[in-house]
Design a protein around this motif. Structure first.
Motif, PDB file in Angstrom:
ATOM      1  N   GLY A 110      -6.573   7.814   1.987  1.00 53.62           N
ATOM      2  CA  GLY A 110      -6.300   7.047   1.198  1.00 53.62           C
ATOM      3  C   GLY A 110      -6.350   7.747   0.221  1.00 53.62           C
ATOM      4  N   THR A 168       0.767  -1.482  -0.016  1.00 50.58           N
ATOM      5  CA  THR A 168      -0.403  -0.346   0.131  1.00 50.58           C
ATOM      6  C   THR A 168       1.118   1.053  -0.009  1.00 50.58           C
ATOM      7  N   PRO A 185     -12.075   5.098   6.418  1.00 50.22           N
ATOM      8  CA  PRO A 185     -10.665   4.973   5.475  1.00 50.22           C
ATOM      9  C   PRO A 185     -10.415   6.250   4.602  1.00 50.22           C
ATOM     10  N   GLU A 231       0.598   5.122   0.894  1.00 49.47           N
ATOM     11  CA  GLU A 231      -0.017   6.138   0.983  1.00 49.47           C
ATOM     12  C   GLU A 231       0.834   7.780   0.662  1.00 49.47           C
ATOM     13  N   GLY A 240      -8.777  -0.969   5.294  1.00 51.07           N
ATOM     14  CA  GLY A 240      -7.023  -0.644   5.667  1.00 51.07           C
ATOM     15  C   GLY A 240      -6.785  -1.798   6.965  1.00 51.07           C
ATOM     16  N   ARG A 291      -6.124   1.074   1.178  1.00 51.80           N
ATOM     17  CA  ARG A 291      -5.974   2.327   2.435  1.00 51.80           C
ATOM     18  C   ARG A 291      -5.715   1.839   3.283  1.00 51.80           C
ATOM     19  N   GLU A 292      -5.844   2.838   3.963  1.00 50.41           N
ATOM     20  CA  GLU A 292      -5.454   2.327   6.037  1.00 50.41           C
ATOM     21  C   GLU A 292      -7.180   2.717   7.014  1.00 50.41           C
ATOM     22  N   SER A 344      -8.964  12.196  10.321  1.00 52.62           N
ATOM     23  CA  SER A 344      -8.559  11.203  10.699  1.00 52.62           C
ATOM     24  C   SER A 344      -9.013  10.089  11.734  1.00 52.62           C
ATOM     25  N   GLY A 365      -9.272  10.895  -3.047  1.00 50.94           N
ATOM     26  CA  GLY A 365      -9.124   9.511  -2.207  1.00 50.94           C
ATOM     27  C   GLY A 365     -10.338  10.333  -1.007  1.00 50.94           C
ATOM     28  N   MET A 366     -10.727  10.659  -0.260  1.00 52.08           N
ATOM     29  CA  MET A 366     -11.493  11.519   0.163  1.00 52.08           C
ATOM     30  C   MET A 366     -11.594  12.766  -0.088  1.00 52.08           C
TER      31      MET A 366
END
Ligand SMILES: NC(=O)c1ccc[n+]([C@@H]2O[C@H](COP(=O)([O-])OP(=O)(O)OC[C@H]3O[C@@H](n4cnc5c(N)ncnc54)[C@H](O)[C@@H]3O)[C@@H](O)[C@H]2O)c1
Ligand SMILES: O=CCCC(=O)O
Length: 473
Positions: A427, A227, A425, A229, A442, A436-437, A420, A410-411
């Motif tokens: 990412g 993954t 999710p 980020e 995640g 995603r974390e 957060s 992504g967000m």
């Protein structure tokens, strides 16, 4: 010496550490692999108590943990304490919900037998983390994967070794097995060697595009799940019907939190022309309020940047932006203190051919753009190779939501600061990375989702159209 804490407020070299030896690396891999072989036979629920204990230890040691971070990279002490609390929340969340989120899923199928997807750990992971949130970045990977049953090796940023050791100590002081998390002061070649080791089954990196490309290349070559980020040039869109008082309360925080060194900081403010002048005036007023000083002191509101190198890089980006036509609306004056301070700065009139238009500025510098329509705002927000997060402000939340869904990231948060939390999710898309974390997404990043179909005896009746050998008769 390879890893070094240099206090960015005092410039004092606090402590240096050599790179890991081959023996340390081999022992970490071997112990982690032994733990994987034990954990894979246990249920996730058996680890929940240990993860809660880690959360409790973080809260009990919050002051010391926070001070270690401040010494490593200079963030404000109260922001550091907030980060420790967020880590404890993440640990508690996955301790409470991990087992449920990992439970076996039954599938409806015409296949003969009962079909189910079981979730197994993959094996040992390597996490490669940055300095900007020295504990939270670790915890985003650690807590979910601890529940999954994946032991972890940590390679932290070279400037935050104190934080790496402090996090590792919390895990070792708990009743979790020692090999749950092992810190290694690896150089880049050692990172590649560890990724290539067959005992490593996954790699999670948070960091720059450049670091991401290198580590993803090694992971891809070795066919290790990964993954990424990575960075962001997140936009903060102010639509023409936004409540400017609410907007201006949030805007400066969205840029200056953590001295502007946040991947999801609002780096590009895209403001409707009817609100632009008011917005810039208020942003200047708020940027001027920052009080530089000792980050350990609660009166200080402007922290130093993490290092001389980071400050110099930001300065050269700002200088170049101005040289190539940007207007300096506020700031860019030297701060009369010996630490690595950068005065909050506002740039306007940035044209697409200015390097600042497409670069990530990782510090307290805001870019403000004026737009004359909603579509122009969306197009400008999307005119970036990066796609991490974003904020949209509108007097009509439904309109804000519609605009949010057209932003290629992504967000997106509508009418609020980005937060957060473990259940959300985290990412990006495009060059901001993949995967995603946090949240269930995640948690499932490094899981073997194994299909098992169990029949009492073979039955060929329902295989028409399936990939089966033709009957020879
Ligand atoms: N998307 C996210 O969640 C997120 C969070 C925080 C920071 N970031 C991004 O991280 C960047 C800031 O951090 P940075 O500049 O320290 O990142 P960086 O990529 O230089 O370092 C991050 C980590 O990767 C390691 N690393 C870098 N190159 C490597 C290589 N070739 N081989 C092995 N390891 C390597 C570093 O030593 C460090 O541990 C910004 O771009 C920021 O936006 C992203
Ligand atoms: O720096 C990146 C992580 C910060 C966040 O979770 O928004």
């Amino acid at each position: 010496m390879a890893y070094k804490t240099v206090n960015p407020y005092t410039n004092e070299v606090v402590k240096e550490y050599p790179y890991a030896t081959q023996e340390q690396i081999e022992s970490a891999l071997s112990n982690a692999n032994d733990l994987y072989n034990k954990w894979k036979l246990e249920v996730p629920q058996s680890r929940a108590k240990q993860l809660h204990e880690i959360a409790d230890l973080m809260r009990q040691n919050s002051d010391d943990l926070a001070k270690t971070m401040v010494t490593d990279m200079g963030k404000l002490l109260r922001e550091a304490k907030g980060e420790v609390e967020l880590c404890a929340m993440i640990a508690d969340y996955f301790a409470d919900h991990g087992a449920e989120l990992l439970k076996t899923k039954k599938l409806e199928t015409i296949a003969t037998g009962d079909a189910q997807v079981k979730k197994h750990p993959l094996g040992t992971l390597l996490m490669v983390e940055p300095w900007n949130f020295p504990y939270y970045q670790i915890m985003r990977v650690f807590a979910p994967n601890f529940m999954v049953g994946n032991p972890m090796l940590l390679k932290h940023a070279a400037i935050t070794p104190g934080s790496a050791l402090a996090f590792e100590k919390i895990v070792k002081d708990s009743s979790a097995p020692d090999a749950s998390l092992t810190n290694l002061f690896l150089n880049y070649d050692q990172v590649s060697d560890v990724i290539a080791d067959p005992r490593i089954q996954g790699v999670a990196l948070t960091g720059s595009e450049r670091g991401g490309r290198s580590v993803a290349k090694a992971a891809g070559f070795n066919l290790k799940k990964n993954t990424m980020e990575l960075g962001g040039t997140d936009s903060f869109i102010v639509l023409d019907d936004a409540d400017i008082d609410e907007v201006t309360k949030i805007a400066w925080r969205a840029r200056l939190y953590n001295a502007g060194q946040v991947c999801t900081s609002s780096k590009r403010f895209i403001v409707a022309d009817n609100l632009y002048d008011q917005f810039v005036a208020k942003l200047k007023e708020n940027f001027a309020k920052g009080k530089p000083g000792d980050p350990m002191d609660n009166q200080t509101t402007l922290a130093p940047m993490n290092s001389e190198k980071a400050k110099d890089k930001l300065q050269s980006q700002v200088d170049e932006a101005i040289e190539k036509g940007a207007t300096l609306a506020y700031g860019n004056e030297p701060v009369d203190l010996s630490g690595q301070f950068f005065q909050p700065t506002i740039l306007t009139d940035i044209k697409p051919d200015n390097p600042a238009y497409s670069e990530e500025m990782f510090g307290p510098v805001a870019q403000v753009y004026k737009v004359s329509s909603e579509q122009e705002a969306i197009d400008l927000a999307n005119d970036s190779d990066l796609g991490l997060g974003g904020i949209v402000f509108s007097g009509d939340p439904k309109r804000g939501e519609k605009v949010a869904s057209k932003i290629e990231t992504g967000m997106v948060f509508v009418n609020n600061f980005m937060v957060s939390l473990p259940e959300l999710p985290f990412g990006g898309v495009k060059n901001s990375g993949y995967g995603r974390e946090m949240s269930d997404l995640g948690l499932n990043a490094f899981v073997n989702e194994q299909l098992i179909v169990t029949a009492t005896k073979p039955n060929m009746d329902n295989l028409a159209g399936g990939l089966v050998a033709t009957d020879p008769e």
